[in-house]
Design an enzyme around this catalytic site. Structure first.
Site, PDB file in Angstrom:
ATOM      1  N   ASP A  77       0.850  -1.188   0.000  1.00 53.52           N
ATOM      2  CA  ASP A  77       0.000   0.000   0.000  1.00 53.52           C
ATOM      3  C   ASP A  77       0.888   1.242   0.000  1.00 53.52           C
ATOM      4  O   ASP A  77       1.848   1.332   0.776  1.00 53.52           O
ATOM      5  CB  ASP A  77      -0.905  -0.004   1.236  1.00 53.52           C
ATOM      6  CG  ASP A  77      -1.885   1.162   1.241  1.00 53.52           C
ATOM      7  OD1 ASP A  77      -2.963   1.019   0.664  1.00 53.52           O
ATOM      8  OD2 ASP A  77      -1.550   2.217   1.822  1.00 53.52           O
ATOM      9  N   ASN A  85      -3.295  12.693  -3.954  1.00 53.34           N
ATOM     10  CA  ASN A  85      -4.517  12.999  -4.697  1.00 53.34           C
ATOM     11  C   ASN A  85      -5.093  14.349  -4.319  1.00 53.34           C
ATOM     12  O   ASN A  85      -5.550  15.121  -5.170  1.00 53.34           O
ATOM     13  CB  ASN A  85      -5.566  11.901  -4.461  1.00 53.34           C
ATOM     14  CG  ASN A  85      -5.349  10.683  -5.340  1.00 53.34           C
ATOM     15  OD1 ASN A  85      -4.804  10.780  -6.435  1.00 53.34           O
ATOM     16  ND2 ASN A  85      -5.763   9.532  -4.860  1.00 53.34           N
ATOM     17  N   ASP A 120      -4.828   2.236  -4.249  1.00 55.66           N
ATOM     18  CA  ASP A 120      -3.359   2.243  -4.251  1.00 55.66           C
ATOM     19  C   ASP A 120      -2.799   0.999  -3.571  1.00 55.66           C
ATOM     20  O   ASP A 120      -1.691   1.017  -3.045  1.00 55.66           O
ATOM     21  CB  ASP A 120      -2.834   3.509  -3.563  1.00 55.66           C
ATOM     22  CG  ASP A 120      -3.297   3.612  -2.114  1.00 55.66           C
ATOM     23  OD1 ASP A 120      -4.427   3.213  -1.813  1.00 55.66           O
ATOM     24  OD2 ASP A 120      -2.516   4.106  -1.273  1.00 55.66           O
TER      25      ASP A 120
END
Length: 201
Positions: A77, A85, A120
């Site tokens: 991760d 983002n 992700d």
């Protein structure tokens, strides 16, 4: 002799429609197979998608049981990806995910399987690998990611990843428990400082 020539000619003419039918069927079968393959591939990263995970795990567990060889799952991760983002936008975030997917493809062997689990999160299935060797591979991949320049607005940007490791049959003997343990190990990595690997127990 003429009769034989006529028979040969007739047979050739009769076979032409069958050849066309067979050729068309082969083409259709090939397109169907490719469509099935594409249904299991993540458009953004080029890795397999989550729909493929269960099938891959079933295959590897059956092979591991039959041949008495281990395999391992790395649950990866990206650290603080939400901040990327939020700051740069989802288009930039998607480019980073795609770049990481390409990197993971080259970071593992041809026999291994790379999967974008969602968002992700990524899974790597390492074949013929026990927990100790999987941890070594995970640390190598962690360093590769931390040392890579990811491009944002034309400028290099660093990211890190937390990786959980679980092995079959050392930690679990079914796919659900194996994924859960690798996932939990990844969260233990995040909870203890991020940018590290954590082995399931």
């Amino acid at each position: 002799r003429n009769l034989k020539k006529w028979e040969a000619s007739w047979i050739r003419q009769a076979l032409v429609p069958f050849e066309k039918v067979i050729s068309r069927n082969i083409d259709e079968a090939y397109r169907f197979i490719k469509a099935k393959e594409l249904a299991f591939v993540d458009d953004l990263t080029g890795l397999y998608n989550q729909r493929y995970l269960g099938r891959a795990l079933d295959r590897e567990i059956a092979q591991a049981n039959r041949q008495k060889i281990p395999f391992a799952v790395l649950f990866l991760d990206i650290d603080h990806f939400k901040l990327v983002n939020d700051k740069f936008g989802h288009v930039v975030g998607s480019k980073i995910l795609a770049q990481l997917g390409s990197m993971l493809k080259t970071a593992v062997r041809v026999s291994d399987v790379g999967i974008r689990y969602g968002g992700d999160e990524y899974l790597l299935l390492l074949m013929g690998t026990n927990a100790q060797n999987a941890s070594i591979a995970a640390e190598r991949i962690r360093k590769l990611i931390a040392g890579q320049d990811f491009e944002i607005a034309g400028k290099p940007h660093k990211i890190t990843a937390s990786i959980g490791v679980a092995a079959f049959p050392e930690h679990a003997v079914n796919k659900e428990e194996l994924i859960n343990l690798a996932d939990q190990a990844m969260y233990n990595s995040k909870n203890t400082g991020r940018n590290k690997i954590y082995l399931a127990s």
